[in-house]
Design an enzyme around this catalytic site. Structure first.
Site, PDB file in Angstrom:
ATOM      1  N   GLY A 165      -4.726   3.492  -1.915  1.00 26.03           N
ATOM      2  CA  GLY A 165      -5.865   3.961  -1.134  1.00 26.03           C
ATOM      3  C   GLY A 165      -5.480   4.625   0.165  1.00 26.03           C
ATOM      4  N   GLU A 188       9.703   2.029  10.582  1.00 26.27           N
ATOM      5  CA  GLU A 188      10.741   3.030  10.318  1.00 26.27           C
ATOM      6  C   GLU A 188      10.044   4.378  10.375  1.00 26.27           C
ATOM      7  OE1 GLU A 188      13.877   2.317  10.000  1.00 26.27           O
ATOM      8  OE2 GLU A 188      13.600   0.150   9.905  1.00 26.27           O
ATOM      9  N   CYS A 228      14.085  11.418   6.382  1.00 26.78           N
ATOM     10  CA  CYS A 228      13.911  11.092   7.803  1.00 26.78           C
ATOM     11  C   CYS A 228      15.214  11.225   8.583  1.00 26.78           C
ATOM     12  CB  CYS A 228      13.339   9.694   7.950  1.00 26.78           C
ATOM     13  SG  CYS A 228      14.284   8.475   7.041  1.00 26.78           S
ATOM     14  N   GLU A 287       9.821  16.869  14.346  1.00 27.50           N
ATOM     15  CA  GLU A 287      10.316  16.699  12.989  1.00 27.50           C
ATOM     16  C   GLU A 287       9.549  17.675  12.083  1.00 27.50           C
ATOM     17  OE1 GLU A 287       9.134  13.101  10.910  1.00 27.50           O
ATOM     18  OE2 GLU A 287      11.225  12.830  10.328  1.00 27.50           O
ATOM     19  N   GLY A 338      -4.539   5.728   3.908  1.00 27.43           N
ATOM     20  CA  GLY A 338      -3.635   5.118   4.874  1.00 27.43           C
ATOM     21  C   GLY A 338      -4.327   4.565   6.098  1.00 27.43           C
ATOM     22  N   GLY A 350      -4.527   0.755   6.473  1.00 26.17           N
ATOM     23  CA  GLY A 350      -3.549   0.351   7.486  1.00 26.17           C
ATOM     24  C   GLY A 350      -4.198  -0.477   8.573  1.00 26.17           C
ATOM     25  N   LYS A 354       0.886  -1.181   0.000  1.00 23.82           N
ATOM     26  CA  LYS A 354       0.000   0.000   0.000  1.00 23.82           C
ATOM     27  C   LYS A 354       0.915   1.220   0.000  1.00 23.82           C
ATOM     28  CE  LYS A 354      -1.494   3.064   2.161  1.00 23.82           C
ATOM     29  NZ  LYS A 354      -1.474   4.383   1.486  1.00 23.82           N
TER      30      LYS A 354
HETATM   31  P1  NAD Z   1       2.401   9.072   6.854  1.00 28.07           P
HETATM   32  O1  NAD Z   1       2.506   8.354   8.147  1.00 28.07           O
HETATM   33  O2  NAD Z   1       1.354  10.085   6.689  1.00 28.07           O
HETATM   34  O3  NAD Z   1       2.153   8.020   5.676  1.00 28.07           O
HETATM   35  C1  NAD Z   1       3.018   6.904   5.475  1.00 28.07           C
HETATM   36  C2  NAD Z   1       2.184   5.756   4.940  1.00 28.07           C
HETATM   37  O4  NAD Z   1       1.328   5.315   5.989  1.00 28.07           O
HETATM   38  C3  NAD Z   1       1.284   6.144   3.772  1.00 28.07           C
HETATM   39  O5  NAD Z   1       1.169   5.057   2.884  1.00 28.07           O
HETATM   40  C4  NAD Z   1      -0.041   6.415   4.456  1.00 28.07           C
HETATM   41  O6  NAD Z   1      -1.138   6.222   3.610  1.00 28.07           O
HETATM   42  C5  NAD Z   1      -0.018   5.402   5.572  1.00 28.07           C
HETATM   43  N1  NAD Z   1      -0.794   5.789   6.760  1.00 28.07           N
HETATM   44  C6  NAD Z   1      -1.142   7.028   7.175  1.00 28.07           C
HETATM   45  N2  NAD Z   1      -1.845   6.947   8.334  1.00 28.07           N
HETATM   46  C7  NAD Z   1      -1.909   5.636   8.637  1.00 28.07           C
HETATM   47  C8  NAD Z   1      -2.485   4.912   9.712  1.00 28.07           C
HETATM   48  N3  NAD Z   1      -3.151   5.529  10.695  1.00 28.07           N
HETATM   49  N4  NAD Z   1      -2.350   3.576   9.721  1.00 28.07           N
HETATM   50  C9  NAD Z   1      -1.671   2.944   8.749  1.00 28.07           C
HETATM   51  N5  NAD Z   1      -1.114   3.565   7.694  1.00 28.07           N
HETATM   52  C10 NAD Z   1      -1.225   4.900   7.652  1.00 28.07           C
HETATM   53  O7  NAD Z   1       3.852   9.637   6.552  1.00 28.07           O
HETATM   54  P2  NAD Z   1       4.310  10.452   5.282  1.00 28.07           P
HETATM   55  O8  NAD Z   1       3.861  11.851   5.463  1.00 28.07           O
HETATM   56  O9  NAD Z   1       3.938   9.721   4.036  1.00 28.07           O
HETATM   57  O10 NAD Z   1       5.901  10.341   5.423  1.00 28.07           O
HETATM   58  C11 NAD Z   1       6.633  11.173   6.255  1.00 28.07           C
HETATM   59  C12 NAD Z   1       7.045  10.462   7.524  1.00 28.07           C
HETATM   60  O11 NAD Z   1       7.749   9.270   7.221  1.00 28.07           O
HETATM   61  C13 NAD Z   1       8.008  11.282   8.336  1.00 28.07           C
HETATM   62  O12 NAD Z   1       7.669  11.226   9.694  1.00 28.07           O
HETATM   63  C14 NAD Z   1       9.352  10.596   8.101  1.00 28.07           C
HETATM   64  O13 NAD Z   1      10.294  10.773   9.095  1.00 28.07           O
HETATM   65  C15 NAD Z   1       8.939   9.189   7.992  1.00 28.07           C
HETATM   66  N6  NAD Z   1       9.978   8.434   7.294  1.00 28.07           N
HETATM   67  C16 NAD Z   1      10.763   7.552   7.992  1.00 28.07           C
HETATM   68  C17 NAD Z   1      11.783   6.876   7.350  1.00 28.07           C
HETATM   69  C18 NAD Z   1      12.678   5.892   8.073  1.00 28.07           C
HETATM   70  O14 NAD Z   1      13.352   5.108   7.410  1.00 28.07           O
HETATM   71  N7  NAD Z   1      12.731   5.882   9.393  1.00 28.07           N
HETATM   72  C19 NAD Z   1      11.995   7.068   6.007  1.00 28.07           C
HETATM   73  C20 NAD Z   1      11.188   7.985   5.341  1.00 28.07           C
HETATM   74  C21 NAD Z   1      10.167   8.654   5.995  1.00 28.07           C
END
Ligand code: NAD
Length: 481
Positions: free
Chosen positions: A206, A250, A284, A384, A208, A212, A175
């Site tokens: 779709g 992550e 990140c 962040e 998150g 999720g 996803k």
């Molecule tokens: P996000 O959490 O909004 O979305 C990430 C993914 O999770 C998307 O596919 C989204 O649809 C899904 N999602 C959103 N809410 C969810 C929920 N309640 N349950 C399950 N899935 C859900 O994050 P983003 O804005 O896409 O990405 C930025 C974040 O990702 C930042 O906090 C960044 O630090 C982190 N990040 C971490 C790493 C790492 O390796 N540690 C790498 C890249 C990004």
């Protein structure tokens, strides 16, 4: 580019299948222009069930293949991926705005290929079975894996999960982020053309939170691996609890960059500022808290200002652009709010601010912004930001710098700059983070990637990425006494 057919359908059981009733259409906005670049279909729970069932049906057969066959498959994926590299770079630039020539082509697109190549190299030598006394220790695929990924390094984050999962014999439901649908659909095309058996890799696009929850609580899913925000990570962990799934996370970071008194100041600050602004700060592991000796603060501020003002910002399609836009409207809003918070809390604005950079009126552009004289309790030092916003914090002693670095809910990465690697390493050993870059060292595709504290659970990349997707079985009495 991606066919619209592959954005309005899902890749399930080896075919591009139309969504079930109730699906909806969503525009994909080019962040550099604010214009619509395409339309993607979001599915419903019924599509997720279909994808999970396909992955569950495919698992046993795929897991039973000899490793040599999975290695051949990885080789075919590498070849097909390499052929599609230019398309992948264009897809990433279109969906999240990374500059094409300086970032999407040389890094964003290639990281995906590098993860498949690394997985192949590791799979050839990996010890999936060994004798320990009279017991045989087997490493077996964990099962059906739900992979949930973000938009900032979109194909890197997908490939660092998909490559090891495929290498060890898992089946997958991906996803991807709603903000990065092109690169994910393109990867599905690559895997299909490389001959991944039907049902082993499935993809639904779709929302998150809803998907999720469903994936993390689904009885046929054995593991969920998410890269994203801490809120999403916590939510997935709770949803996975009743079915006692393996959860790999992550999450976010607020990495400290300790510049020691002995460091070459110009080199260290230039590197730290440039790295912070790379990918518009949407990384990140970005070195977002620069810790510098108090008595060098004025010099540091001057270097940081000079570096920011030299960066080429603008159209990601122009060849010299270093920094493109913020990837989407939600993130743009967040970054602007955090810059406002820094000003309101009394941090010293060295350069940048909430106004758009020159000639960047359209799209979600933000100026490279540096705050100095920040204290570690300010919002801009604790949260962040995920944008091109650097905070500079002064310290009096190295012990104090280490305390400030460790005073964070996050523990993803860190950076130490000193006169020698030995000196940097002695400071690095006291940091509570999953990674530390010494004297400007780059990433290592075969090194473990992941964080301490609230930056997540588990490790990706290299052989550690294999461990994430493996169960361990003991065959007692497998050898004679
Ligand atoms: P996000 O959490 O909004 O979305 C990430 C993914 O999770 C998307 O596919 C989204 O649809 C899904 N999602 C959103 N809410 C969810 C929920 N309640 N349950 C399950 N899935 C859900 O994050 P983003 O804005 O896409 O990405 C930025 C974040 O990702 C930042 O906090 C960044 O630090 C982190 N990040 C971490 C790493 C790492 O390796 N540690 C790498 C890249 C990004």
């Amino acid at each position: 580019m991606i066919s619209s057919h592959h954005l309005s359908n899902f890749y399930i059981a080896g075919h591009w299948v139309p969504p079930q009733a109730g699906a909806s259409q969503h525009e994909i906005i080019n962040p550099a222009t604010g214009e619509v670049s395409g339309v993607v279909t979001y599915g419903t729970d019924a599509d997720v069930h279909k994808a999970v069932n396909a992955a569950a049906r495919a698992f046993q057969g795929y897991a039973a293949l000899p490793q040599s066959q999975r290695n051949e498959l990885l080789q075919a994926i590498c070849a097909e991926y390499e052929r599609r590299l230019p398309d992948m770079a264009e897809a990433i630039t279109a969906e999240m705005g990374a500059p094409l020539e300086t970032l999407s082509k040389p890094l964003q697109a290639k990281t995906g290929l590098w993860h498949f190549q690394t997985a192949l190299a590791i799979a050839r030598d990996f010890e999936f079975s060994r004798l320990q006394g009279t017991t045989r220790i087997m490493r077996e695929p964990v099962g059906v894996c739900a992979l949930i990924t973000p938009w900032n390094w979109p194909i890197n984050q997908i490939a660092c999960k998909v490559a090891p999962a495929l290498a060890v014999g898992c089946s997958i439901v991906l996803k991807p982020s709603q903000n990065a649908p092109y690169s994910a659909a393109l990867l599905a095309e690559i895997l299909h053309d490389a001959g991944v058996p039907a049902g082993v890799f499935n993809m639904v696009q779709g929302p998150g939170a809803a998907f999720g929850q469903l994936l993390a609580s689904h009885p046929l899913v054995d593991m969920v691996s998410l890269t994203g925000s801490n809120a999403a990570g916590a939510s997935v962990t709770k949803a996975a609890a009743d079915t006692v799934k393996r959860v790999s996370l992550e999450l976010g970071g607020k990495s400290a960059n300790i510049i020691l008194p002995t460091a070459d100041l110009d080199k260290a600050v230039t590197h730290g500022v440039t790295l912070m602004m790379h990918n518009s700060g949407q990384t990140c592991v970005a070195p977002s808290r620069m810790l510098v000796p108090q008595d060098r603060l004025v010099e540091v501020e001057a270097i940081a200002k000079r570096v920011c003002e030299s960066l080429v910002i603008g159209d990601p399609l122009l060849p010299d652009t270093f920094m493109g836009p913020i990837a989407n409207a939600r993130q743009y809003q967040r970054v602007v709010e955090m810059i406002d918070a820094g000003v309101a809390e009394g941090a010293h604005l060295v350069t940048g601010g909430t106004g758009k950079p020159e000639n960047c009126e359209r799209g979600y552009f933000v100026q490279p912004t540096v705050f100095s004289r920040v204290n570690n309790q300010m919002t801009i030092a604790r949260e962040e930001i995920f944008g091109p916003v650097l905070t500079i914090l002064p310290y009096s002693t190295v012990d104090e710098a280490i305390d400030i670095a460790n005073d964070s809910p996050y523990g993803l990465s860190g950076y130490v700059y000193g006169a020698t690697v030995e000196e940097a390493q002695s400071v690095a050993s006291r940091l509570r983070t999953g990674m530390v870059h010494l004297n400007g060292a780059n990433v290592d595709m075969a090194a473990p990637w992941g964080g301490y504290k609230q930056s997540g659970n588990g490790r990706e990349w290299g052989a550690w990425g294999f461990d994430e997707f493996l169960e361990t079985k003991a065959l007692l009495g497998a050898a004679a006494n």
